[in-house]
Every structure is written in structure tokens, then in C-alpha cells.
Design a protein around this motif. Structure first.
Motif, short mmCIF file in Angstrom:
data_model
loop_
_atom_site.label_atom_id
_atom_site.label_comp_id
_atom_site.label_asym_id
_atom_site.label_seq_id
_atom_site.Cartn_x
_atom_site.Cartn_y
_atom_site.Cartn_z
N CYS A 181 0.84 -1.21 0.00
CA CYS A 181 0.00 0.00 0.00
C CYS A 181 0.87 1.26 0.00
O CYS A 181 0.63 2.20 -0.76
CB CYS A 181 -0.89 0.02 1.24
N ASP A 206 -9.08 -5.72 -1.29
CA ASP A 206 -10.20 -4.80 -1.02
C ASP A 206 -9.83 -3.83 0.10
O ASP A 206 -10.09 -2.63 0.01
CB ASP A 206 -11.46 -5.59 -0.64
N CYS A 209 -7.51 -1.27 -1.17
CA CYS A 209 -8.13 -0.27 -2.04
C CYS A 209 -8.97 0.71 -1.23
O CYS A 209 -9.09 1.88 -1.60
CB CYS A 209 -8.97 -0.96 -3.12
N GLY A 213 -6.83 3.40 -2.28
CA GLY A 213 -7.30 3.25 -3.65
C GLY A 213 -7.17 4.52 -4.48
O GLY A 213 -7.04 4.47 -5.71
N ALA A 219 -6.53 -2.28 -10.04
CA ALA A 219 -6.13 -3.36 -9.13
C ALA A 219 -6.91 -4.60 -9.51
O ALA A 219 -8.04 -4.51 -9.99
CB ALA A 219 -6.44 -2.97 -7.68
#
Lengths: 350, 350, 350, 350
Positions: A181, A206, A209, A213, A219
């Protein structure tokens, strides 16, 4: 003061303890927050000879520098009474890598939070003399909780520096944990043309994101091909110019070679398990495409400093990375959260 | 004119042939020398669909530019009547790698000496239009025989540039064939503190030391450990800062990781066989020592130019690298010499 | 078709003209927009021997590639019928800088829009054969008006690449014209810790801050000290790690040396007037702080391509940079706008 | 012991003195040789407030480490009883440049041989605690006299590293003093295609060519054009790819810009006089040729180490650089030799 003692494998007990003594050339922190990293969790779940029970873990502390020994030489910008982060890699300062500014490769490095240096899951924590040069001042507006990630974030930044992202590059991050991330965010901030994120675990992807995100262009969840088809489709068959394998997975390491554009740089960020470090890799991909496979380990003092400024500048966007926080008394729940794998970063707040 | 036709697997016949026609945008060379490289030999011994019998091989030609088509655009410094080398990688000049100066990674490259471009084991050789931009002028004092090595030498130089030798570095070359020999010389000329050379084959190592031993500080034959103990002993356990694996051997690739000092750069120069390209590599060596594993493939126009000047400057010291020369009529003996493996570079002199 | 003819110094007349003929290896554009740059304006106001009246200027054209000659070799991604930008620096493709990918330093470059190549302040414009390789496809969502800035923006990007901004660096831009604005944006997108903007002209600085203030941390008007005190105050006396002098001003060049932190890199982006190019510079600043003073000129093909993608990604934020647009018939007003200096970028829209 | 005291401007007296005391964290050297550098000479001829008479100068000492304090932390490889060189720039080790390995830019550096640290024109010399980390072990075969040049040679090497010589580059050195000579040797050892040397003083150039002519391809005396015509003639008008201005001369700095090939790198190695540091430079040369003008100051610990190995490897070829040696009792003659300018390096041998 109160401190969390690991009393055995998977056992923790918060009890009263004596405050740490002040050494002549050391200091003492009043802990405001201390992160839990994967190493802490593995030590707690499995035990570690460097953490003889009863032992206080915790090596990502942020706190107020309440007491400073008369012979302590504080780094530039650090003052008694100020908030600081303590970098956990304790370096000798005298070996050749240290003298040359590559403290991450110190010949004699030790780790704060492990024998003989008790950690910071406690109200107060000692700063031993060898750790004084690792203190970094916090910017006024940076929350202590977020600052606990300086350590792993600086390592992620080292990986990004090694990756050497150019303006307009397509950057692929394989692995959507905290490191992935943060590297996605930094790749964007280095001017990547596109930032792509891929993981084998849909739930983790998920979560990533949700957190970052806004910095990612695309992605997808990797299937049996480790994401290869998805990447080729998204790049018109050309591949990515920069790839970070932010997961300790051999399949991802090999897939990265096939996902690479000509002259691509690939950082294998994560180490492999010590008992099984040999990865089968197609070296003709390396040869005919003139790739570079690059290691990245730890972080230097310079990178710690840069990280602190970076976190401060991106503090709003990065705040969601700290998904869980627990008071010291509920540190057992903190470890459980990590075991469940439902969060990104978990912090203990004495 | 006379030309050597490969008439079948392992069969060659020197016979009369018509001289090559001059194309509008092409040229014609009077061949003075043409090297034999490993690819030529493999084609001769095993056949190759790109060399349909009867076929004239030869893609390392040096000669006099006797005829130049009226629309040919000669590169800077090339003149009709002058001696030239012809670089064999025929590049499109229009794809993105070509436009960016990375001709070695041209998306559409072809190879001189293979269908549809006959080679130069002959008295005269055509320079097709696509090859005109590959002509490089010879310095006056550089013998044509030695200049035939420009092609593989430029590739070796690419490897050295990728290796990025620093003043004082300990440079290890694994593999003592022609490429290893040249890289040893160039490593010295980049200011290496020490140049070490290692091969599994004692005879090859001896031959190398006769040719370029003056540029090498130490050399030894590798045993079952692929030379690891010898290297560690010679560096006090520290390892080498720069390593070129100039041999298509997986064991050498893996050993190089263990031989590497912290922050070392390692070039895997040679490709592996196409049917067996997967090399098992200890990625924790890469991670904890922060190594770089780097591919190097072919050479750019810039590197061809530099090579020509380099060969000229080192022409006395490098002359011994051409160990065998044969007239066109005895080209069969030239191939036999390569099969026997008793020489470094073999050249055909029409 | 209609075209704008410069009929004399400071005189323009839009009249009917014959459409450009299609060359065998060339093409013809239906012009959608064409920028006016400083060079166009100076030519219009003062005349230029390379623009013999009556002459059609205009060298930043975007249009539809309506006609393509049968022998034209379109670059990768360019198709008949598609929208394209035409890069104005016409390079030979054969000199050493061109072959090496440094087209900006071509030994024989010419300029589109100047004799013998009429420009694009017209409904249709010829793409001569030498210009075909300069065509770059437009992304679908990028407005033609904004795409006219590819040329100067690519030059600004070259400056940023030469500057080599690192994550966390304090970047100072001296000069708040279009180049300075774009470099401020790109410095932010390279991960600058802080982006500082300074100009001697308050009006220009205000205009810049309206356009790209969101990318700038701090901006101030320079006084007699060329901004020195303001910079030192903002950096605690340390100076900036990266400085772009995006103004053709000797005072700014000298001030930059005093504003530089140790080991800083400084790009002198703008050239000085040809009759007065000598700048008095304190070389002990260079010496004792180990500075680098770097030139940047034009842009390479690679940089043009990157620019197009960059403009597309930042199209919303960069749209305000085009402050004025005029139909072809009012091109005289466009030149007046530039003379008045009240805008950033002015575009002609046939 | 005997020591040479500067008793006034241009006055020196060798007399008996007490041996230096051993500090807890320091050491004491038995001096074997100590170089005289330009700074020493200027101090002797003109006086310097940092050398209050009577004062012992001398900051390029080589000697045997006879006594070591119980708390001294010797650098890797240094042992009591061994021969060592003492680097004269005393750095704090704690400021940011020091921590990052750029000790040459230490915020708080002091100079050995100046108040409060007496120098080494004596039989014995103190190694104060701050200087212990500057000790470098001598290779067994390196003569102590030659090793005295480590300090200025390491600075010359820094300049060569900043210059970033590539294989095949034409390297021009302007200035044929010791620094210019050593940089010529190192440029050759970095693989320069050609090494050219130029000076305004014929005598100095002749002396240089006697000492290191074997490393130089061509040398000439500069006239009113500072050597420009000679350089252009020798490069076919193309200029040099790398230039070191190893002379504190504005004319040479400006001439270097005109002598530079496109994309050349130019190091202004020498500082200018403090009262007159402003050099008039043609910035359009920088702009249109995309040059880099680079400062180089002092040397880092890493560069000191590399220098020691380099001197050892080239000890035979570099021996002629030490042209004069005097016993301590005749140190006045040593200073006279420097004043006369007839030598390259002068060494005092107690």
C-alpha cells in the motif's frame, strides 16, 4: 508503571513494573504509541530466544523524551521534552557500511525490543545509549499513532528508491499488505504514469483499495497465473517498467520477470523464509529483456528522516492505514487482530 | 569470386560464386577478414532453419567499402574506399528502443549472415540497405583481423557498463572464454582494485592467462564449490563488489550470489539454453546483502563506436586474443579448431 | 483553406490559400489547435529572416492526420485519421546524438514553422517527410488545446529530469511563467517535500498561483535580493536541495548559488540573450558546497512521449494553464495578448 | 623529541620539545613522514591566526601508531604498532552530512595541524580523540613518503568520481600541478579514450610529463586562448567529454565551457581566492550544449580508503610525484623548494 509482559508463547500479562533507569548517555521515553509489526506477532505466537519470558516487546515506539542523560548526544532537531520516534535498528556507527551512510547494512546491528533491550509496550521505555542517535523528532501535526509506522515505511521507501521510478513509468506492486500500500502511494508520488496493484487475496486487496485506492489506477486479484494475464492486458502486452514484489512469494518473484517490460527494474522487497530461500527464476527473461533484479533491506538514517517528512505531508491520506488501536491493557486483542489478518496496521496506545 | 557454402550439416565447400549486386541504398564490401563466433559454429555443426543450404555464413566482417549505392546514407566518418566493420544486428531504427538509443533491444531486429542476408565467408559481401547504418570506420592502425571481434567485444563492453565498476572495486569474472578475458581487461581499465578470474576448466583458464594474464591479479580453477572458497579466501570473507558471470552456467549464477559483497552488482552476462532457462537462486542473499542482479544483451550503436576506439588503443595487448586464422579455402579447419576448443578467437581471411 | 500570413513586422492577414500538397513520404494535418510560443511572438513583433513575408507561422500544432503519403512510415501508435501532435524540432536521425537518443542535441536540426517548412496557423498544415517521425498520438480524453503545449512542456520535463528531484527534497522554482508553473507541478509529482515558487513580478506570480497554486507550498515575490532572504527563512538557513532557474536572468542564476543547500543540483533552464550570455557567478559557492550547475535544452523523443501521457493524467489540473484561445481570424488579438503579458498560454483554434 | 616550530612569518626553528601526552581516547604517532601542502606553505609564508607562533604545522602525517589510549576505538584494520596515515579533516560524525557518509561536507569540521591541534613536523605527533576515526592502515609495500599524499590524492579522486569518466571518453585536464597529474593517471585508469593535459606554464607541464607522461596521450602549453585552439584541433572540433579544471583560474573555467563537447561534464576542482570568487561564465555554452558544471570539495572516508589501495597499486608509477624530501632539520629548505615551484610534492622525513 504498567507494562505488557510476554510470559510465554501466546501469553501476555499487563502488570506493574519499575520505571526504566536513566543511563548517563541514554534517555527515557514516556510512550504515546507503539506499533505491532509482523516480527512482534511472530515472536508472540511462536516465541523467540531473543525474547526470554517474561519479556516486554515493542520496537516501534513514539513518545515524549521526558528524561535525557547528561552525556547523551541528541541528534540535530531532537530536544528534551519533545515528541520523538525511536528507530529500532541499533547500528554500531563505526563499521564501513555505517561510516558510508549505509546503516541498513551495519556489520554489527542489534534490534531494539529484543534482549538485552526491553521494548515499549509499556508506559515508559528506556532509550539505551546506542539508540540515542536513532531518535527522530516528530512534526507538530503528525499524530503519534501514525508515526509508529516510520520504521516499516522507511523500509518501503528504501524499496522505492532502489526501484528508481521515472516520470510516466507503469509501476506494478505485487502484494497489497501495508508495504505494498505504501509503495503504491509513493510510486504515485514519484510520478508514475500508472500504478497497478495485484494480490492473490481478494480480501486483502479490497482492504488496500479502501485505504489507498485513490493512489491506484487499477487493481486486480491474481489467479493461478499470479496476475500475468491481467498485467499484459492492461499494458497492451508491453509489461511494466517498474515492479515491486512486496510479498514473500516465489511465484510472484518468477511472475514478475514475465510481467517486466524491456529494461525494467524489479525490486524483490520481501525476504523468503530462512529455511526455504531458493527461488526458481527464468534467467533468459533477465538476459533478453536486460532486466534488473534488486534487493532492498532495511533503511538508512537518511531514509528515516525523509520518511518522517513524507508521513507528515501525507498524514491525511495515510491515516486510514492504521486500522486498529488498543490500550495497553487490551494488547492481547491487538495480537488477535493481527492473527485474524483483518487489518493493515495495529497500534498499542498506553 | 570465391565463397564458402555450407552445403549441409557439418559440410562446407568453397566454390566460385557471382559477386553480390549493388543495391541503390546499399553497398558492397571487399572482405579482408571475418570472425567465427559460437553461433556460426553451432549453425555449422547442427544446422539452422535460417541458413538454408547451400548458404554462406559469416557475420563479423571487416573489409573495404569498394562500392556504395547512390542512395546509401553512410554514417558519420564512413567513406567509400575506407575500411569498415559491419555490425551484425540489423535494427529497424524506428521502434521505441531504437529511437531511444537502445538498439540492442530493437523490437524487429534481424541478423546479418542469416536468411535473407548472405554472410561474409567470401571474397565480397553485400551490405544491404538496412545494414548501412551499422558500418563503423576502422582506425588506421587497427588490424582487420582484430577488428572482427568488435561485435562480441561490444557486447562484453555492454556487460561492463551495466556492471558499473568503481575505482578500487574487487571485480570477479566467472568464465575465462573470450568474453571473460575481455571483461577482465576492461575491468582493469575501469580502475578495479583487483581483477580475479575463475573457471571450472583449467585448460581454458591457462589459455586465458596466457592471453590477458597481465590484466588479472589472481586466477584459480573452480572445484565443486564453483570457486566460492577461493574467492572468500582472497577477499578475507568479504566477497567481491562486482561480479560478471560470463558463462552460461546455473551453478555459477547461484555461486555468484554467495560470492557477492554487500551492495554488490552482478551481471549475468550469458543467456541459458532456451529449453532450460530456470535457475534456482537464493533470494535471501539478494535481500539481506541488497544485491543487484543485472541482465546485459547485445550492444548499442554507441557501444560499437566505443569498442572500435578501445580495440585500437589496446591493440597490442589484445592481439593474442586472435589465436587462429585460416584462409577461406581452409575454413573447414577453422570450424574444427572451434570444435576442439583449443583457441580463443578464430578468424577467416579471404 | 484559410491561413494567417505574417505580411510584415507586426502585421498579419488571414486569407485564402491553397491546401498543402501531400508528399510521398509526408502527410497532411487538419489543424485543430496551434499554440503561440515566445519564439512565434518575437518573430511576429521583430521579424526573422527564417520567416520571409508573407509567411505562415505556427509550430505547436495538434490536428487530425487526414492524409498520409504512401511511403510515409508512421511512428508506433500513429494512424491515419487519428489526432496527433507534431513536435517542432526536426532532427536528422543519423548524427551521433540522434542515434544515441539525444535528439535534442541533433547536429543538423531544423525548426517546423520556419523556412522551408510553413507553419500551422491555418486550417490545414503539411507534415513534411522529416517531420513524420515527430508525430505523437493524442490520448482520447486530452483536449487538443491543452495538447498544443506538448513542445514546451517536454522541454520543462527535460529540465525536471536533469534536476533529478528526490523524495522529500525542497525544490525551488525561480520564475513563474509557463515553464516555472509546469516544473512546479512536476516537482510535486516527483515527490518533492516542499515546492517553492518565486518571481520578481507579483502579477505573474499571482497568475501562476491561480493556475497551479495547489501544487505549490509557498510562493513569494523577490525583491532586490532576488528572493534569497525569503528562501533562507523558509528553510531555516539550509537552502534548497533542487533549484530550477526558469527565467533568463543572470541575477537569478547567481542568487540560486547562494540559495542552494550543500550538494544541491541547480538547472539553469533558460538561455540568456545571444548578445549578452556571460553571467558572473560565485564559484566558491559551487566549490565549498559541492553544487552541480546543469544545462537543459529541448527534449528527446522519449520525453515527448512521456509528456503526452503526463498531460493526459493531469489534464484537469493543467487546463487552467491555457488562459486564452482565439479563432484563426482573430490571431492578431492572440499576439496582442502575449504582448500584454496577461496570460500564461495562448492558443489559436482554426 | 625534536619539532619544527614556526616562530613567525617565514621563520622556522627546529628545537627540543616535550613528547605529546596520550589521551584516554586518543593515540600517539611516531612520525615517519609528513607532506607539505599548499596550505602549509601559505601559512608559513603569510601567517594564519589558526597557527599562533610558536606553532608546529604539518597535517599529512604517516607514522607508526606507538601508543593507543585505553578508550580509543580504532577503525577496522588499524592496530597498535601498525603504520597509519592520519586524514586531516576532523569531522563531527553526528551532523547530517557525516551520518550520510558525506564527511567532506561536515557542518563542524576542524583541521588537524591548526589550533587547537598541533601538527606533525616533529618526531612524535598526538592523535586527538576526534582524529582516531581518521586513521587508515598502510599496505605493507607502500612507502611512507608516498603515503603522505593520501589527503590531496583523495580530494583528486573525489573530483574524478564527480567527473564520472566513461570508457572511451576524451578527458582534458587543465592544470598540471600534483592534482592535475594524479587526475590524469586516474582518468586513464577509468578507461578514458584519450587523456589530454594542458597548462599555461611550460615548466610545470614539462615536470608533469616527466612524472606521469606515460598516462597522457597529448599535452600542450596554453597560450592566450587558454588552450582552446589546441583542444579543438585535437578533437576535430568536437571538444572533450570530460574536463577537470585543476587550477584556480577563472580563464580556465570559462575556456572549459568552450572546450566542452555536447553533454560534457566539467569539474571545477580548485576553489578561487576568497576575496575574488566571481567568475564570468558563458551560460549559453551550458544551455545549448547541455553541460554540467560540478563542484568537488575534500573527500569522504570511503574515498580515503580507496585512495590508499590505489596508491599501493600504482606505487611504482606514482613514486616520481614525490620530487623532494628533506630531514626535519632542513624543513626551511623544504619551504623554499615550494616557494620556487620547481617540484611536485615535497615531504619532510623526521
Amino acid at each position: 508503571m504498567r507494562a505488557a509482559f510476554m510470559t510465554g508463547q501466546d501469553q501476555v500479562e499487563v502488570r506493574q513494573a519499575t520505571e526504566p533507569a536513566l543511563e548517563e548517555a541514554g534517555a527515557v521515553l514516556r510512550v504515546e504509541a507503539c506499533g505491532i509489526c509482523g516480527t512482534d506477532a511472530r515472536t508472540f505466537f511462536n516465541g523467540d530466544p531473543r525474547a526470554p519470558a517474561p519479556w516486554v516487546l515493542g520496537h516501534e515506539p513514539v513518545g515524549v523524551l521526558e528524561r535525557v542523560g547528561p552525556e547523551a548526544v541528541l541528534p540535530p532537531g531532537v530536544e528534551a521534552g519533545g515528541r520523538v520516534f525511536l528507530g529500532s535498528i541499533l547500528t554500531c556507527g563505526q563499521c564501513l557500511p555505517c561510516v558510508d551512510g549505509h546503516q541498513n547494512l551495519c556489520e554489527h546491528h542489534l534490534l531494539y525490543g529484543y534482549d538485552p533491550f526491553p521494548g515499549a509496550y509499556a508506559e515508559w521505555a528506556a532509550v539505551p545509549p546506542i539508540a540515542v542517535k536513532n531518535l527522530i523528532p516528530l512534526p507538530p501535526d503528525l499524530p503519534s499513532e501514525l508515526a509508529t509506522v516510520v520504521d516499516p515505511f522507511a523500509c518501503a521507501l528504501n524499496g522505492i528508491e532502489v526501484l528508481d521510478v521515472g516520470l510516466g513509468d507503469t509501476v506494478l506492486i505485487l502484494g497489497a499488505g501495508p508495504i505494498g500500500c505504501w509503495q503504491a502511494v509513493m510510486a504515485r508520488d514519484r510520478g508514475a504514469g500508472r500504478v497497478l496493484l495485484c494480490d492473490v487475496n481478494r480480501q486483502r486487496l479490497d482492504l488496500a483499495c479502501q485505504a489507498v485506492g485513490g493512489f491506484v489506477d487499477d487493481a486486480w486479484t491474481a489467479g493461478d497465473d499470479n496476475g500475468l494475464a491481467g498485467l499484459l492486458e492492461r499494458t497492451g502486452g508491453k509489461g511494466a517498467e517498474r515492479i515491486s514484489v512486496a510479498a514473500p512469494a516465489k511465484q510472484a518473484q518468477q511472475a514478475a520477470l514475465e510481467m517486466a517490460a524491456k529494461r525494467a527494474r524489479i525490486v524483490y522487497f520481501a525476504g523468503l523464509p530462512k529455511h526455504d530461500p531458493v527461488s526458481p527464476l527464468d534467467m533468459n527473461q533477465l538476459h533478453y529483456k536486460e532486466l534488473a533484479i534488486l534487493g532492498a533491506y532495511g533503511a538508512t538514517h537518511r531514509q528515516y528522516r525523509i520518511t518522517m517528512g513524507y508521513l507528515d505531508r501525507r498524514r491525511d491520506e495515510l491515516a486510514p492505514v492504521v486500522t486498529h488501536r488498543f490500550p495497553l491493557d487490551r494488547i492481547d486483542e491487538a495480537f488477535e487482530t493481527i492473527r485474524a489478518g483483518t487489518g493493515l496496521k495495529t497500534v498499542v496506545v498506553p
